[in-house]
Design a protein around this motif. Sequence first.
Motif, PDB file in Angstrom:
ATOM      1  N   UNK A 136      -8.876  32.558 -26.120  1.00 33.80           N
ATOM      2  CA  UNK A 136      -8.322  32.268 -24.803  1.00 33.80           C
ATOM      3  C   UNK A 136      -8.678  30.869 -24.320  1.00 33.80           C
ATOM      4  N   UNK A 137      -7.768  30.309 -23.552  1.00 30.70           N
ATOM      5  CA  UNK A 137      -8.042  29.119 -22.741  1.00 30.70           C
ATOM      6  C   UNK A 137      -8.102  29.583 -21.292  1.00 30.70           C
ATOM      7  N   UNK A 138      -9.192  29.272 -20.602  1.00 29.93           N
ATOM      8  CA  UNK A 138      -9.380  29.747 -19.226  1.00 29.93           C
ATOM      9  C   UNK A 138      -9.575  28.548 -18.308  1.00 29.93           C
ATOM     10  N   UNK A 139      -8.809  28.531 -17.226  1.00 23.55           N
ATOM     11  CA  UNK A 139      -8.842  27.432 -16.269  1.00 23.55           C
ATOM     12  C   UNK A 139      -9.269  27.945 -14.886  1.00 23.55           C
ATOM     13  N   UNK A 140     -10.244  27.270 -14.287  1.00 20.80           N
ATOM     14  CA  UNK A 140     -10.612  27.534 -12.897  1.00 20.80           C
ATOM     15  C   UNK A 140      -9.910  26.491 -12.042  1.00 20.80           C
ATOM     16  N   UNK A 141      -8.906  26.920 -11.279  1.00 20.07           N
ATOM     17  CA  UNK A 141      -8.125  26.030 -10.419  1.00 20.07           C
ATOM     18  C   UNK A 141      -8.717  26.124  -9.016  1.00 20.07           C
ATOM     19  N   UNK A 142      -9.414  25.075  -8.593  1.00 20.56           N
ATOM     20  CA  UNK A 142     -10.228  25.111  -7.386  1.00 20.56           C
ATOM     21  C   UNK A 142      -9.626  24.207  -6.308  1.00 20.56           C
ATOM     22  N   UNK A 143      -9.231  24.818  -5.207  1.00 16.45           N
ATOM     23  CA  UNK A 143      -8.592  24.065  -4.124  1.00 16.45           C
ATOM     24  C   UNK A 143      -9.624  23.183  -3.424  1.00 16.45           C
ATOM     25  N   UNK A 175      -7.773  30.214  -2.842  1.00 14.36           N
ATOM     26  CA  UNK A 175      -8.646  29.037  -2.879  1.00 14.36           C
ATOM     27  C   UNK A 175      -9.161  28.780  -4.296  1.00 14.36           C
ATOM     28  N   UNK A 176      -9.179  29.838  -5.098  1.00 14.32           N
ATOM     29  CA  UNK A 176      -9.762  29.748  -6.450  1.00 14.32           C
ATOM     30  C   UNK A 176      -8.932  30.657  -7.356  1.00 14.32           C
ATOM     31  N   UNK A 177      -8.300  30.066  -8.357  1.00 14.01           N
ATOM     32  CA  UNK A 177      -7.484  30.823  -9.299  1.00 14.01           C
ATOM     33  C   UNK A 177      -8.123  30.739 -10.678  1.00 14.01           C
ATOM     34  N   UNK A 178      -8.339  31.886 -11.308  1.00 10.21           N
ATOM     35  CA  UNK A 178      -8.796  31.910 -12.703  1.00 10.21           C
ATOM     36  C   UNK A 178      -7.579  32.232 -13.560  1.00 10.21           C
ATOM     37  N   UNK A 194     -13.642  33.110 -19.646  1.00 11.48           N
ATOM     38  CA  UNK A 194     -13.433  34.119 -18.606  1.00 11.48           C
ATOM     39  C   UNK A 194     -14.735  34.408 -17.872  1.00 11.48           C
ATOM     40  N   UNK A 195     -15.775  34.723 -18.634  1.00 10.72           N
ATOM     41  CA  UNK A 195     -17.067  35.004 -18.026  1.00 10.72           C
ATOM     42  C   UNK A 195     -17.651  33.804 -17.309  1.00 10.72           C
ATOM     43  N   UNK A 196     -17.491  32.617 -17.902  1.00  5.82           N
ATOM     44  CA  UNK A 196     -18.034  31.413 -17.279  1.00  5.82           C
ATOM     45  C   UNK A 196     -17.365  31.138 -15.941  1.00  5.82           C
ATOM     46  N   UNK A 197     -16.038  31.158 -15.901  1.00  9.36           N
ATOM     47  CA  UNK A 197     -15.338  30.848 -14.646  1.00  9.36           C
ATOM     48  C   UNK A 197     -15.568  31.931 -13.598  1.00  9.36           C
ATOM     49  N   UNK A 198     -15.672  33.189 -14.014  1.00  7.06           N
ATOM     50  CA  UNK A 198     -15.974  34.258 -13.063  1.00  7.06           C
ATOM     51  C   UNK A 198     -17.382  34.081 -12.485  1.00  7.06           C
ATOM     52  N   UNK A 199     -18.320  33.680 -13.324  1.00  4.44           N
ATOM     53  CA  UNK A 199     -19.691  33.469 -12.857  1.00  4.44           C
ATOM     54  C   UNK A 199     -19.757  32.300 -11.881  1.00  4.44           C
TER      55      UNK A 199
END
Length: 394
Positions: free
Chosen positions: A255-262, A237-240, A360-365
């Motif tokens: 890094x480029x970090x993407x939160x892929x949210x279904x 449902x949620x891919x980092x 990374x930290x932002x999307x994990x939070x």
Amino acid sequence: MKLSITVGAIAVATASAFSTAFMPSGLRGNSALQMALAPGQTPIVIGLAADSGCGKSTFMRRVTSTFGGDVCGPLGGGFANGGWETNTLVSDIATVICLDDYHLNDRNGRKVSGLTALNTAEQKFDLMYEHVKALKEGKTVMKPIYNHVNGTLDAPEEIEPTPVIIIEGLHPFHDERVRDLIDFSLYLDISPDVKLNWKIQRDMEERGHSLESIMASIEARKPDFDAFIEPQKKYADYVIEVLPTDLDKEDKKTLKVRAIQKKGVPDFSPAYLFDEGSEIEWTPSADKLSSPPPGIKLAYRQEKYFGNDVAVLEMDGNFDNIQELVYVESNIGNSNSRFYGEITQAMLSLADSPGSNNGTGLMQTLAAFAIRELYNKKTAAAKLAANKETAVAA
């Protein structure tokens, strides 16, 4: 400046509490864990899939600290401390179960079978399913232990259900029966280039391994990763997604970090930047969010991912000062924060953890806050249903 001082002060206090929270309970006085489920309460199950060395442990720290409450763990402490080895983290709200404990063979056994731990033939999926199902039904289980210190399968430990059960490891979504028990699923997707850079930094710079041995290790694991681990991300449902930066092609560390949210997941609303459903690229003012070269950029867009509609929130680059992240936080919608500055506070509380100065930290939070909100919604719905049943019975 006033806001920065306030957030920073709160974060220092939070970090101090957190540093003692993860001590084994015997070292923290007489405070007892309150893990019992409320009458009629059904635990929610969260699944986290990722390859080894991809940041699962750091993510779990962000998730468990978000729930608050009394925390202890790991429960063992290792043989050197007169304890036992365990992979389980327990609090009064959440239990984190490492799926390595469901390996079929110990380290020597895999040498005989010739299979890696990534191969699904080396996992006890029937037992995994039975235990997750039992915990979701509020029952206690005797879970095996895979000892990472010496590679043995140790005597089982008793696990009691808590309101949140998190299963994390290599194969949480492989078995359809287990997938059906999961309320929210996440996948940490580290690109091959980033994974190589991380492994070189850890094994070559910190452990003295040769580049040749590192490359050989990666190549040996790759077929099984491609066959058994990566296919699971279609169920998430949620891919980092962690990628090399687009801001400077020569930069190997940014890094480029993407939160892929279904979209359409029950009790979950994807976070967005500025305007929900839009397409945005944003370079924050350097006066409000300072960043070292090659700079920083955020984006928000709508995409398709394995045929599903998804909302993608993206951060490319690092920031110098976590306290300044409150500027970005003020422009994120559906963040599930309880008060202004909570995301920044949570980042500051784990300032020394990997990824705390980038996406990374932002999307994990944000993912941790989404899990907390999902838990709150499901708990409220369950209470409402129970009250209706009581009213009807009366």
